[in-house]
Design an enzyme around this catalytic site. Structure first.
Site, PDB file in Angstrom:
ATOM      1  N   HIS A  46      36.776 -47.584 -32.983  1.00  0.00           N
ATOM      2  CA  HIS A  46      37.117 -47.762 -31.565  1.00  0.00           C
ATOM      3  C   HIS A  46      38.060 -46.648 -31.108  1.00  0.00           C
ATOM      4  O   HIS A  46      37.870 -46.051 -30.053  1.00  0.00           O
ATOM      5  CB  HIS A  46      37.871 -49.082 -31.350  1.00  0.00           C
TER       6      HIS A  46
ATOM      7  N   LYS B 239      32.165 -66.330 -28.396  1.00  0.00           N
ATOM      8  CA  LYS B 239      32.657 -65.874 -29.705  1.00  0.00           C
ATOM      9  C   LYS B 239      33.952 -66.593 -30.058  1.00  0.00           C
ATOM     10  O   LYS B 239      34.739 -66.916 -29.173  1.00  0.00           O
ATOM     11  CB  LYS B 239      32.950 -64.364 -29.666  1.00  0.00           C
TER      12      LYS B 239
ATOM     13  N   ARG C 219      26.668 -46.861 -32.677  1.00  0.00           N
ATOM     14  CA  ARG C 219      26.690 -46.674 -34.125  1.00  0.00           C
ATOM     15  C   ARG C 219      25.274 -46.462 -34.636  1.00  0.00           C
ATOM     16  O   ARG C 219      24.766 -45.368 -34.604  1.00  0.00           O
ATOM     17  CB  ARG C 219      27.326 -47.882 -34.812  1.00  0.00           C
TER      18      ARG C 219
HETATM   19  P1  ADP Z   1      32.439 -54.717 -32.599  1.00  0.00           P
HETATM   20  O1  ADP Z   1      32.985 -56.117 -32.481  1.00  0.00           O
HETATM   21  O2  ADP Z   1      30.957 -54.658 -32.796  1.00  0.00           O
HETATM   22  O3  ADP Z   1      33.170 -53.851 -33.579  1.00  0.00           O
HETATM   23  P2  ADP Z   1      33.399 -54.267 -29.855  1.00  0.00           P
HETATM   24  O4  ADP Z   1      32.767 -55.215 -28.917  1.00  0.00           O
HETATM   25  O5  ADP Z   1      34.840 -54.494 -30.121  1.00  0.00           O
HETATM   26  O6  ADP Z   1      32.588 -54.083 -31.214  1.00  0.00           O
HETATM   27  O7  ADP Z   1      33.171 -52.762 -29.399  1.00  0.00           O
HETATM   28  C1  ADP Z   1      33.661 -52.142 -28.256  1.00  0.00           C
HETATM   29  C2  ADP Z   1      32.987 -50.801 -28.103  1.00  0.00           C
HETATM   30  O8  ADP Z   1      33.299 -49.958 -29.223  1.00  0.00           O
HETATM   31  C3  ADP Z   1      31.457 -50.862 -28.065  1.00  0.00           C
HETATM   32  O9  ADP Z   1      31.002 -49.880 -27.155  1.00  0.00           O
HETATM   33  C4  ADP Z   1      31.064 -50.523 -29.479  1.00  0.00           C
HETATM   34  O10 ADP Z   1      29.764 -49.973 -29.537  1.00  0.00           O
HETATM   35  C5  ADP Z   1      32.116 -49.494 -29.827  1.00  0.00           C
HETATM   36  N1  ADP Z   1      32.325 -49.403 -31.259  1.00  0.00           N
HETATM   37  C6  ADP Z   1      32.714 -50.365 -32.109  1.00  0.00           C
HETATM   38  N2  ADP Z   1      32.819 -49.892 -33.388  1.00  0.00           N
HETATM   39  C7  ADP Z   1      32.494 -48.574 -33.329  1.00  0.00           C
HETATM   40  C8  ADP Z   1      32.387 -47.518 -34.296  1.00  0.00           C
HETATM   41  N3  ADP Z   1      32.637 -47.746 -35.582  1.00  0.00           N
HETATM   42  N4  ADP Z   1      32.009 -46.293 -33.866  1.00  0.00           N
HETATM   43  C9  ADP Z   1      31.745 -46.087 -32.562  1.00  0.00           C
HETATM   44  N5  ADP Z   1      31.812 -47.022 -31.606  1.00  0.00           N
HETATM   45  C10 ADP Z   1      32.176 -48.257 -31.967  1.00  0.00           C
END
Ligand code: ADP
Length: 167
Positions: free
Chosen positions: A17, A41, A92
């Site tokens: 993130h 969730k 990803r």
């Molecule tokens: P998750 O719970 O799947 O980790 P979130 O809902 O918190 O994801 O993700 C917020 C944003 O960050 C989304 O656009 C998600 O695609 C992106 N994101 C999450 N993990 C990664 C990563 N490892 N690399 C790139 N983008 C990411």
């Protein structure tokens, strides 16, 4: 001035993130990291805890044009209320694509003036998700390098508390 929002659950924030947030902060004038309330969730951290961790991490990274907020409901409605022109998403694996594609097209229909911009994940975080990190910690592993140190501490505290409640 271009304002972008980075919406997500951030339960908790990972280095994946943070990489996207940092890259967005270089491109856009202002970035709002928006923690969504998702009734579908059951999160590990409350919205307040997730926001506090994001604020710590963003402060440590000295990202002065980034702020943290939370929102209920539709991303596009929130983006409009913030006068944001852009929604930034990280991509990803192929598995992210279908859902994000559908979401981007739906958002375009609801709010044609808002653009969704995708950033490809950094190679080293392509497998990384918040749920993966939670599992590693739950089973006693060490997600070193995958989350900022402050998040690792918060994860251990949370798991310890849960352990005390459950056992
Ligand atoms: P998750 O719970 O799947 O980790 P979130 O809902 O918190 O994801 O993700 C917020 C944003 O960050 C989304 O656009 C998600 O695609 C992106 N994101 C999450 N993990 C990664 C990563 N490892 N690399 C790139 N983008 C990411």
């Amino acid at each position: 001035m271009t304002i972008a929002i980075c919406p997500g659950s951030f339960d908790p924030v990972t280095n994946g993130h943070l990489d996207i947030i940092q890259r967005a902060a270089e491109i856009f004038d202002q970035v709002i990291v928006a923690v969504g309330h998702n009734p579908g969730k059951t999160p590990l951290f409350t919205v307040e805890e997730r926001m506090a961790l994001l604020e710590r991490v963003i402060g440590e990274a000295r990202l002065t044009n980034v702020r943290v907020d939370h929102f209920h409901g539709l991303q596009v409605e929130y983006a409009r209320a913030q006068k944001a022109q852009v929604i930034v998403k990280g991509l990803r694996a192929l598995s992210d694509f279908e859902y994000e594609f559908q979401m981007a097209l739906t958002n375009k229909k609801l709010a044609p003036e808002i653009e969704t911009v995708f950033m490809m994940t950094a190679n080293e975080y392509s497998f990384l998700s918040s749920s993966m990190v939670k599992e590693i910690v739950l089973f006693g592993g060490n997600p070193d390098g995958l989350v900022p140190p402050v998040v690792l501490t918060a994860l251990h505290e949370k798991m310890e508390k849960r352990g005390r409640i459950n056992g």
